[in-house]
Design an enzyme around this catalytic site. Structure first.
Site, short mmCIF file in Angstrom:
data_model
loop_
_atom_site.label_atom_id
_atom_site.label_comp_id
_atom_site.label_asym_id
_atom_site.label_seq_id
_atom_site.Cartn_x
_atom_site.Cartn_y
_atom_site.Cartn_z
N ARG A 78 0.40 -1.24 0.32
CA ARG A 78 -0.01 0.00 0.12
C ARG A 78 0.93 1.22 -0.04
NH1 ARG A 78 -2.27 3.16 4.66
NH2 ARG A 78 -3.24 4.95 3.36
N HIS A 122 -3.35 10.82 0.26
CA HIS A 122 -3.03 10.38 1.52
C HIS A 122 -2.17 12.09 1.94
CE1 HIS A 122 -0.97 7.50 4.21
NE2 HIS A 122 -1.27 8.58 5.27
N GLU A 167 -7.59 8.12 6.04
CA GLU A 167 -8.11 9.28 6.96
C GLU A 167 -8.48 10.59 7.33
OE1 GLU A 167 -4.03 8.57 10.39
OE2 GLU A 167 -4.50 6.63 10.04
N ASN A 291 -7.18 1.85 9.40
CA ASN A 291 -5.89 2.09 10.54
C ASN A 291 -5.40 2.69 11.97
OD1 ASN A 291 -5.33 2.73 8.06
ND2 ASN A 291 -4.53 4.81 8.33
N TYR A 293 -4.69 2.34 15.39
CA TYR A 293 -2.90 2.38 16.32
C TYR A 293 -3.09 2.72 17.76
CZ TYR A 293 -0.24 3.80 12.14
OH TYR A 293 -0.03 3.55 11.08
N GLU A 352 -3.47 0.32 8.42
CA GLU A 352 -2.27 -0.11 9.08
C GLU A 352 -2.34 -0.41 10.54
OE1 GLU A 352 -1.53 5.03 8.63
OE2 GLU A 352 -1.64 4.90 6.99
C1 BGC Z 1 -0.96 8.13 8.76
C2 BGC Z 1 0.39 8.02 8.76
C3 BGC Z 1 1.29 7.80 10.06
C4 BGC Z 1 1.05 7.23 10.74
C5 BGC Z 1 1.19 7.29 12.22
C6 BGC Z 1 -1.29 7.74 9.86
O1 BGC Z 1 -2.09 8.19 10.81
O2 BGC Z 1 -1.95 7.18 7.75
O3 BGC Z 1 0.60 8.74 7.43
O4 BGC Z 1 2.71 7.89 9.76
O5 BGC Z 1 -0.57 7.14 11.03
O6 BGC Z 1 1.37 8.86 12.88
#
Ligand code: BGC
Length: 446
Positions: A78, A122, A167, A291, A293, A352
């Protein structure tokens, strides 16, 4: 999580990157200026004055990077296409040399047996369009569809599936509401039209992709929202935050309507026109990119202005970015999506997931990023548990292949499986690279 669970056969393995974060070559072969080229010039906007002018020099070194991916044994890659390389002025004339670069990249991926999964936007909007209002202007959605037509005209025959946007939530909030990312506007809730116009752009681009018979995905940043306590005020605040972060994007895409934003005292009525929601939900997505985190903990507001406050999650390990590591949040998120949207939820791909670590190359030339290995293993286990609970997850693309330009943090946060020395451009695969390669091979052998 005691029971060992496996990911399904046919599960697709990948890595993710984005154009401005890795390409460099910002003035080469006719590329136009993007909002990020302008933003990095603002004093203090990016830590240590870093810019993406060179970044990982991927524009010139893509051959080496594709070789690294081939060695990983990936199914998919990707990456994103920089709109200002294709249309330097944001509309009208198409720059053939910009498309040539992506054609070279796509062809070398295909030759390496890796399926390209391009993202069409992006965050690097042509500055010329920002000068006309950027995503606050409805017209930008129509310009986006034109640009997508130009890209599809060249690459549509070779690339089966496409991600329209990356995003839209983060772009709206960081770029237009808080001003900590390009284009650096600090409009708070007046940034909301940027959400609708991005979604409209998605809908228009989806029609172009369908005309070419291609699959349509979108990548959203999603977070499971946890109330800080069972007190009603905390629960109500958590619902408000969930509506803003998650449902503002997934409800129109999957249900064809916006969530209730009354807690924010705003309405999208003046911005949404007849037929827009039909276009946005369209004939549906072929896949939802997620995505992930970390989760978010929310309490009743402690300051006036917004109907929620963000609460620090205690008791979890933290990444170099100080983000809490909560792998089970990914399972919770995926199961929650299935519960909320039922049959309207398309197959999910994790587009992600990854973490920043203060990685250094040891004197013996190795990079021991055990923290990242644990992070990735934990999150893949969470995906496997979500699958065992009935969520249709088709693949996992880790963020990121390379250490890269981490937006407002510059080069200070390293997310790569491969270490990059930004002085010499030397690539050094980390321990996590070998771990991921072996994991993919072991999964295939099942
Ligand atoms: C984004 C990336 C970024 C990653 C880590 C995501 O929000 O798509 O571009 O590097 O998080 O912060």
């Amino acid at each position: 999580m005691a029971k060992k669970v496996e990911l399904p056969a046919g599960f697709r393995w990948g890595v993710s990157t984005a154009s401005y974060q890795i390409e460099g070559a910002v003035e080469e072969d006719g590329r136009g200026r993007s909002v990020w080229d302008a933003f990095v010039e603002r004093p203090g906007a990016v830590k240590d004055g870093h810019t993406g002018r060179v970044a990982c020099d991927h524009y010139h070194r893509y051959g080496e990077d594709v070789a690294l991916m081939r060695e990983l044994g990936l199914d998919g890659y990707r990456f994103s296409i920089a709109w200002p390389r294709v249309q330097p002025g944001g509309s009208g004339a198409v720059n053939a040399a910009g498309l040539d670069f992506y054609e070279r990249l796509v062809d070398s991926l295909l030759e390496a047996g890796i399926t390209p999964l391009p993202t069409l936007f992006h965050w690097d909007l042509p500055q010329a369009l920002e000068d006309e209002g950027g995503w606050l202007a409805r017209d930008t959605a129509y310009r986006f569809a034109e640009y997508v037509s130009a890209v599809l005209g060249r690459l549509g025959d070779r690339v089966p599936a496409w991600i329209t946007l990356n995003e839209p939530f983060v772009h709206m909030v960081y770029g237009y509401a808080m001003g900590i990312h390009a284009p650096g506007r600090a409009l708070m809730l007046d940034a909301l039209p940027a959400a609708h116009h991005q979604l409209l752009g998605h809908g228009l681009a989806a029609s172009v992709l369908r005309e070419h018979g291609r699959e349509v995905l979108i990548a959203n940043n999603l977070t499971p929202v946890q109330a800080a306590s069972e007190a009603e005020a905390d629960v109500v605040a958590a619902e408000a935050y969930d509506a803003l972060h998650n449902r503002l994007f997934t409800d129109p895409l999957l249900l064809g309507r916006y969530p209730d934003l009354s807690a924010f005292g705003v309405e999208l009525d003046g911005v949404v026109r007849d037929g827009d929601l039909k276009l946005i939900s369209g004939p549906g997505l072929d896949g939802l990119g997620v995505n992930y985190y970390n989760p978010t903990r929310i309490s009743a507001p402690t300051d006036p202005g917004l109907p929620f406050s963000d609460v620090r999650i205690e008791g979890a390990p933290r990444t170099a970015f100080d983000w809490p590591v909560v792998p089970d949040g990914l399972r919770e998120l995926l199961v929650g999506l299935r519960e909320r949207y039922g049959a309207a939820l398309p197959p999910v791909t994790i587009t992600e997931n990854g973490c920043s670590v203060a990685d250094e190359v040891a004197p013996d030339g190795t990079v021991d990023d055990r923290f990242r290995i644990d992070y990735l293993a934990g999150h893949l286990d969470a995906v496997a548990h979500a699958v065992a609970e009935g969520v249709d997850v088709r693949g996992y693309y880790t963020w990121s292949l390379l250490d890269n330009f981490e937006w407002a943090e510059g080069f200070n946060q390293r997310f790569g499986l491969v270490h990059v020395d930004f002085e010499t451009q030397r690539r050094t695969p980390k321990a996590s690279y070998a771990w991921y390669r072996d994991l993919i091979a072991a999964h295939r052998a099942l």
